[in-house]
Write a protein that holds these residues in place. Structure first.
Motif, PDB file in Angstrom:
ATOM      1  N   THR A  31       8.220  -0.530   3.502  1.00  0.00           N
ATOM      2  CA  THR A  31       9.152   0.003   2.478  1.00  0.00           C
ATOM      3  C   THR A  31       7.983   0.651   2.097  1.00  0.00           C
ATOM      4  N   LEU A  32       7.152   0.034   1.221  1.00  0.00           N
ATOM      5  CA  LEU A  32       5.888  -0.254   0.525  1.00  0.00           C
ATOM      6  C   LEU A  32       5.195   1.301   1.433  1.00  0.00           C
ATOM      7  N   CYS A  33       5.360   1.004   2.679  1.00  0.00           N
ATOM      8  CA  CYS A  33       4.389   2.398   3.059  1.00  0.00           C
ATOM      9  C   CYS A  33       4.648   3.612   2.788  1.00  0.00           C
ATOM     10  N   VAL A  34       6.255   3.796   2.875  1.00  0.00           N
ATOM     11  CA  VAL A  34       6.914   4.809   2.823  1.00  0.00           C
ATOM     12  C   VAL A  34       7.438   5.455   1.361  1.00  0.00           C
ATOM     13  N   CYS A  35       7.404   4.521   0.624  1.00  0.00           N
ATOM     14  CA  CYS A  35       6.819   5.262  -1.124  1.00  0.00           C
ATOM     15  C   CYS A  35       5.456   5.592  -1.432  1.00  0.00           C
TER      16      CYS A  35
END
Length: 300
Positions: free
Chosen positions: A65-69
């Motif tokens: 999810t932090l990769c997407v952020c």
């Protein structure tokens, strides 16, 4: 909508997700009987679990999810607009680097998709490699929740439903997962802007990693409890794929109740580095999300 309210909801959804993941990591892959016998009721972030994580540490759900952020931030910083192609290309790079240097808890479908595309130069090339044959039986298709679990940032940033689905297809390229992402998108968006759900669920399913079981149960726990705290605790103690179910439950509950309803003891357990990232992304998503302006008169 008041600016203070939308930032409270965006931040609540981000923190709710990460907290649900960290709490659910303790009970992941365990059934409710085992959890009760060994923990009683898990009410706090205590670590351990199958990966023996330190308290407050997230799983692949938080990492991806932090990769997407980061991809959303990268796209906006380099184009000053919501450039889908730039964001998706950055997702590809981020996923490859994450698997190379961490990859903790990476599911089978995500692993196969990422490891099979380390030499792909763009999202378009990657997605072409991941098209599923339409005649595959369900047990051989990518029907897990790995794409659903990282959809939240796209919704919070006000990007389109089509972008959310495209991001999901990086690892789960089929209509079943597309549909689940669409339902999640609609419900999280409704909670952000209208404090309500698009869909109601009446029964709980087995807490497996199937994308629709995960989505159903996450909606169920928020709709059949009276607080963010209760919703996450119920999801965590139901077991099964508890980290993802509790994370998505937390994202929905956080959007509904807001950051200021999250117990401080839970917030304190998250690492300072992750909290700094979440605060940064909350401010960014509030800045670039123009949809809430259109809903100013819909929420008091």
């Amino acid at each position: 909508m008041e600016q203070s309210k939308i930032i409270n909801k965006i931040k609540g959804s981000l923190y709710g997700f990460v907290i649900g993941d960290a709490m659910g990591a303790t009970t992941e892959f365990r059934d409710s009987k085992y959890i009760k016998e060994n923990y009683g009721i898990v009410r706090d972030i205590v670590g351990g679990g199958v990966f023996n994580l330190p308290a407050g540490h997230g799983t692949d759900d938080t990492a991806m999810t932090l990769c997407v952020c980061d991809a959303i931030e990268y796209s906006y910083s380099n184009s000053h607009s919501n450039s889908e192609e730039l964001m998706l290309d950055r997702c590809c790079t981020n996923f490859i680097n994450w698997l190379k240097y961490d990859g903790l808890g990476c599911g089978r479908c995500c692993y196969e998709s990422i490891s099979g595309n380390v030499y792909s130069e763009s999202y378009k090339e990657w997605i072409q490699n991941n098209i599923e044959p339409s005649n595959l039986p369900d047990e051989k298709r990518r029907l897990g929740n790995g794409s659903l679990m990282r959809t939240m940032p796209i919704i919070l940033a006000g990007l389109s439903k089509e972008t959310a689905i495209s991001q999901g297809r990086l690892t789960h390229n089929n209509k079943t997962c597309d549909c689940a992402i669409e339902i999640y998108y609609q419900n999280l968006e409704e909670l952000l802007y209208h404090d309500t759900f698009m869909n109601t669920v009446a029964q709980i399913y087995e807490p497996t990693g199937h994308v629709f079981n995960t989505l159903n149960n996450s909606l169920y726990w928020v709709q059949h409890t009276d607080s963010l705290e209760e919703a996450i605790i119920k999801a965590v103690n139901h077991g099964g794929d508890a980290d993802t179910i509790a994370a998505i439950t937390g994202s929905l509950a956080g959007a509904y109740y807001g950051y200021d309803k999250i117990p401080q003891r839970w917030i304190d357990q998250i690492s300072d580095n992750v909290k700094s990232d979440l605060d940064k992304y909350a401010k960014l998503f509030e800045k670039i999300n123009k949809k809430y302006v259109q809903n100013t008169n819909n929420i008091v």
